[in-house]
Write a protein that holds these residues in place. Structure first.
Motif, PDB file in Angstrom:
ATOM      1  N   UNK A   1       2.694  -0.869   1.625  1.00 29.30           N
ATOM      2  CA  UNK A   1       4.338  -0.787   3.534  1.00 29.30           C
ATOM      3  C   UNK A   1       2.702  -0.539   4.025  1.00 29.30           C
ATOM      4  N   UNK A   2       1.982   0.448   3.822  1.00 28.39           N
ATOM      5  CA  UNK A   2       0.966   1.215   4.649  1.00 28.39           C
ATOM      6  C   UNK A   2       0.029   0.112   4.863  1.00 28.39           C
ATOM      7  N   UNK A   3      -0.520   0.054   4.146  1.00 25.37           N
ATOM      8  CA  UNK A   3      -1.551  -1.099   4.403  1.00 25.37           C
ATOM      9  C   UNK A   3      -0.919  -3.536   5.525  1.00 25.37           C
ATOM     10  N   UNK A   4       0.082  -2.875   5.379  1.00 26.76           N
ATOM     11  CA  UNK A   4       0.718  -4.140   5.945  1.00 26.76           C
ATOM     12  C   UNK A   4       0.944  -3.744   6.958  1.00 26.76           C
ATOM     13  N   UNK A   5       1.616  -2.086   7.226  1.00 24.77           N
ATOM     14  CA  UNK A   5       2.228  -2.654   8.671  1.00 24.77           C
ATOM     15  C   UNK A   5       0.277  -2.023   9.402  1.00 24.77           C
ATOM     16  N   UNK A   6      -0.662  -1.651   9.063  1.00 19.47           N
ATOM     17  CA  UNK A   6      -1.738  -1.416   9.854  1.00 19.47           C
ATOM     18  C   UNK A   6      -2.000  -2.502  10.589  1.00 19.47           C
ATOM     19  N   UNK A   7      -2.236  -3.188   9.704  1.00 15.80           N
ATOM     20  CA  UNK A   7      -2.543  -5.045   9.871  1.00 15.80           C
ATOM     21  C   UNK A   7      -1.391  -5.475  11.179  1.00 15.80           C
ATOM     22  N   UNK A   8      -0.450  -5.614  10.878  1.00 12.36           N
ATOM     23  CA  UNK A   8       0.748  -6.006  11.979  1.00 12.36           C
ATOM     24  C   UNK A   8       0.410  -5.610  13.045  1.00 12.36           C
ATOM     25  N   UNK A   9       0.624  -3.552  13.333  1.00 17.12           N
ATOM     26  CA  UNK A   9       0.039  -2.945  14.218  1.00 17.12           C
ATOM     27  C   UNK A   9      -0.847  -3.798  14.743  1.00 17.12           C
ATOM     28  N   UNK A  10      -2.002  -2.933  13.914  1.00 23.59           N
ATOM     29  CA  UNK A  10      -3.134  -2.878  14.405  1.00 23.59           C
ATOM     30  C   UNK A  10      -3.549  -1.773  14.744  1.00 23.59           C
ATOM     31  N   UNK A  11      -2.975  -0.758  13.546  1.00 21.63           N
ATOM     32  CA  UNK A  11      -3.081   0.764  13.738  1.00 21.63           C
ATOM     33  C   UNK A  11      -4.563   1.085  13.748  1.00 21.63           C
ATOM     34  N   UNK A  12      -4.974   2.000  14.428  1.00 19.34           N
ATOM     35  CA  UNK A  12      -6.235   2.876  14.147  1.00 19.34           C
ATOM     36  C   UNK A  12      -6.185   3.907  13.206  1.00 19.34           C
ATOM     37  N   UNK A  13      -5.359   4.460  12.842  1.00 15.76           N
ATOM     38  CA  UNK A  13      -5.199   6.710  12.696  1.00 15.76           C
ATOM     39  C   UNK A  13      -3.981   5.791  11.443  1.00 15.76           C
ATOM     40  N   UNK A  14      -4.232   6.175  10.330  1.00 12.73           N
ATOM     41  CA  UNK A  14      -3.308   6.410   9.193  1.00 12.73           C
ATOM     42  C   UNK A  14      -3.583   7.620   8.881  1.00 12.73           C
ATOM     43  N   UNK A  15      -2.180   7.889   8.015  1.00 14.65           N
ATOM     44  CA  UNK A  15      -1.867   9.579   7.346  1.00 14.65           C
ATOM     45  C   UNK A  15      -0.570   9.626   6.219  1.00 14.65           C
ATOM     46  N   UNK A  16      -1.671   9.339   4.964  1.00 19.93           N
ATOM     47  CA  UNK A  16      -0.838   9.294   4.094  1.00 19.93           C
ATOM     48  C   UNK A  16      -0.055  10.163   3.670  1.00 19.93           C
ATOM     49  N   UNK A  17       1.640  10.379   3.823  1.00 18.81           N
ATOM     50  CA  UNK A  17       2.087  11.900   2.853  1.00 18.81           C
ATOM     51  C   UNK A  17       3.024  11.776   2.065  1.00 18.81           C
ATOM     52  N   UNK A  18       3.763  12.419   1.830  1.00 24.51           N
ATOM     53  CA  UNK A  18       5.158  12.369   0.216  1.00 24.51           C
ATOM     54  C   UNK A  18       5.743  11.340   0.658  1.00 24.51           C
ATOM     55  N   UNK A  19       5.718  10.380   0.576  1.00 25.18           N
ATOM     56  CA  UNK A  19       7.300   9.955   0.957  1.00 25.18           C
ATOM     57  C   UNK A  19       7.294   9.099   1.275  1.00 25.18           C
ATOM     58  N   UNK A  20       6.116   8.977   2.550  1.00 28.60           N
ATOM     59  CA  UNK A  20       5.697   8.583   3.872  1.00 28.60           C
ATOM     60  C   UNK A  20       4.235   7.580   4.370  1.00 28.60           C
ATOM     61  N   UNK A  21       4.007   7.475   5.171  1.00 26.37           N
ATOM     62  CA  UNK A  21       2.881   7.397   6.081  1.00 26.37           C
ATOM     63  C   UNK A  21       2.687   7.328   7.778  1.00 26.37           C
ATOM     64  N   UNK A  22       2.104   7.094   8.800  1.00 26.63           N
ATOM     65  CA  UNK A  22       1.973   8.153   9.347  1.00 26.63           C
ATOM     66  C   UNK A  22       1.065   6.998  10.416  1.00 26.63           C
ATOM     67  N   UNK A  23       1.347   5.690  11.250  1.00 22.64           N
ATOM     68  CA  UNK A  23       0.415   5.116  11.834  1.00 22.64           C
ATOM     69  C   UNK A  23       0.140   5.021  12.865  1.00 22.64           C
TER      70      UNK A  23
END
Length: 180
Positions: A103-125
């Motif tokens: 999901x992090x990969x999918x939404x990073x591409x869809x939103x053109x995110x420039x920053x990603x942080x993976x956490x426990x149970x989720x992630x931030x873009x």
């Protein structure tokens, strides 16, 4: 009589000092006022009855009526002059059963995110919002995705780039957000 004059003069001085401080605050740039308001404001708590999650938002943000939103959604916003800040929470289906990494990969591409942080149970873009032609705008997003079974609980914040320093407290609220 001397006491009366002394007290009158003292009250006059206190009033003048208070007015000079009050006027200085009134002439501060809007971004400084926003930063101060974000730092000092009380945070309200919204509880969603459909999915039983809570979210905290600044007391000076306006809440959109639930009747205008989809099931499980809420929206809080602040608008003044050219500044619009929107905090939204919604629930999205995960029918493909994506893992957090997928999901992090999918939404990073869809939103053109420039920053990603993976956490426990989720992630931030985070990143800039693009216009319809794919060009960068002066607006940014900060989004947290929390996975629960076949659902994604998503809290997003959109704001003008110049407001980012003022929103540290709200971003920390999003960072620490737990669905249950």
């Amino acid at each position: 009589m001397k006491r009366f004059l002394f007290l009158s003069m003292l009250v006059f001085i206190i009033i003048m000092v208070w007015m000079s401080v009050y006027e200085k605050e009134d002439h501060l740039p809007l971004l400084q006022k926003l930063e101060r308001a974000m730092r000092l404001t009380r945070m309200k708590v919204y509880h969603d009855d459909d999915y039983d999650y809570t979210v905290r938002y600044p007391s000076f943000f306006e809440q959109a009526p639930d009747s205008l939103m989809d099931k499980g959604c809420c929206r809080f916003s602040f608008w003044h002059d050219s500044i619009e800040i929107v905090q939204t929470v919604f629930v999205e289906q995960n029918p493909e059963g994506l893992t957090i990494e997928q999901a992090m990969h999918k939404y990073t591409l869809a939103l053109h995110a420039t920053s990603q942080q993976k956490g426990h149970g989720g992630f931030i873009l985070s990143g800039h919002i693009l216009d319809d032609e794919g060009r960068l705008t002066a607006r940014c997003f900060y989004v947290k995705f929390v996975k629960h079974r076949k659902l994604w609980f998503v809290q997003s914040l959109t704001y003008p780039e110049a407001c980012k320093p003022s929103l540290k407290r709200l971003m920390a609220e999003i960072d620490n957000w737990k669905v249950w």
